[in-house]
Design an enzyme around this catalytic site. Sequence first.
Site, mmCIF file in Angstrom:
data_model
loop_
_atom_site.group_PDB
_atom_site.id
_atom_site.type_symbol
_atom_site.label_atom_id
_atom_site.label_comp_id
_atom_site.label_asym_id
_atom_site.label_seq_id
_atom_site.Cartn_x
_atom_site.Cartn_y
_atom_site.Cartn_z
ATOM 1 C CE LYS A 1 6.806 12.653 -61.280
ATOM 2 N NZ LYS A 1 8.223 12.519 -60.861
ATOM 3 N N GLY B 1 18.999 5.618 -51.606
ATOM 4 C CA GLY B 1 17.648 6.073 -51.342
ATOM 5 C C GLY B 1 16.963 6.717 -52.531
ATOM 6 N N GLY C 1 12.476 13.754 -53.526
ATOM 7 C CA GLY C 1 13.041 13.911 -52.194
ATOM 8 C C GLY C 1 12.118 14.707 -51.296
ATOM 9 C CD GLU D 1 10.374 4.037 -52.672
ATOM 10 O OE1 GLU D 1 10.495 3.265 -51.697
ATOM 11 O OE2 GLU D 1 10.197 5.262 -52.551
ATOM 12 C CB VAL E 1 4.374 18.077 -62.665
ATOM 13 C CG1 VAL E 1 5.006 17.951 -64.038
ATOM 14 C CG2 VAL E 1 2.861 18.098 -62.786
#
Length: 433
Positions: free
Chosen positions: A206, A188, A304, A191, A133
Amino acid sequence: MDGEPLRVGLLGGGTVGSQVARLILEHGDDLAARIGRPLELVGIVVRNLDRPRPGLPASLLTTDAEGLVTREGIDIAIELIGGIDPAQDLILKAMSHGASVVTANKALLAAKGDELFGAAQHAGVDLYYEAAVAGAIPIVRPLSESLVGDEIQVVMGIVNGTTNYILDKMTAEGMDYQTALVQAQDLGYAEADPTADVEGHDAAAKAALLASLAFHTRVRGDQVHREGITGVAPQDIRAARGLGCVVKLLAVAKLLDDGQISVRVHPAMVPNTHPLASVKGAYNAIFVEAAAAGRLMFLGPGAGGAPTASAVVGDLVTVARNRSRGVVGPVQPMYNDHEVAPMGLVTTRYFVRLRVQDEPGVLAGVAGVFARHHISVQDVQQTPAGGKAGDASAELYLLTHEAKEADLLECVADLQASPQVQAAVRFMRVEGM
């Protein structure tokens, strides 16, 4: 320490999976002390055995996902491969072989939650998904356990770090959307194909999970109204600043007066005084309003490898403790049957921007269109359109009081048909004001 090791199979050795594996391998003694039994990582499913993976023993790597989840004696399967297939089949097979599951797969849970949670209950195993989530932000357990005795009225949040970074750059540095997107990709945060993030698919999955938890009603991802940020223009950012607001991509789940629930993802103007307005960069935040607890805010890194791995390992510890005691965690109570309201029935405030001929009577005519559709206007601002010399046009900015979405759309259609309106009419919802 008593007891045999709990055997863990890990599906996925990418950014998050490799971090999870390292945490298990490097902090085994600490984790064992917290659980009461040691963990033994017995396999890591990867796509390419030849790719270097520093710190991960080559002996643990395998491409045989089905063989790992059906291996004799697997206690816990961690699914981090993402997507629907083959993740769904692998999770179901792991459960049917007696393994509890930890996953970060929001798309799968939003699409197939009923089947997966039903299978977990039937098999008598756990299915935990905190990382699905909001990354490292603990929100699943607060909603399902800490606040389970309260009535949650609103859950509203920034649940996608990529879009928040892009909008923050557009706001703070005046970047256009494309420039901010390229910078996010270079860092980064986005995408190479950013569609899932910028078009709101990730946030919608989510939002479905948050609404299911908050209102004890299973909500699917395809029931969530979804709009992305690709259409947000610098003019929208400047207009928001003039209103004392910032633009955010919000996931909104609300319990309506008639018992229906509104679940939606879209860009919105948020007042600078609201807690969500101050969330910068790639951070996520979730704002909760409950009848007794009042207003609560959860803030932290939403994506991340390391933050997500932290949430995964937190679930792993909880599931392992349950396994050691021979119990399963509390089943999600989906005892309500709230209908998801059509977007047309949703009420909120709106900012409307339109370009008109700058001549007497135009403003009165525009106000009349709003009145015919029962929409009350709180504020109107007019500025020169800034076109070519001799261009007698103006930009009108209107802020409404709360109105029904269907009425607003009909109003916009009527405005667009007016010969005095010279360009596409744009609007954005205003939340938290």
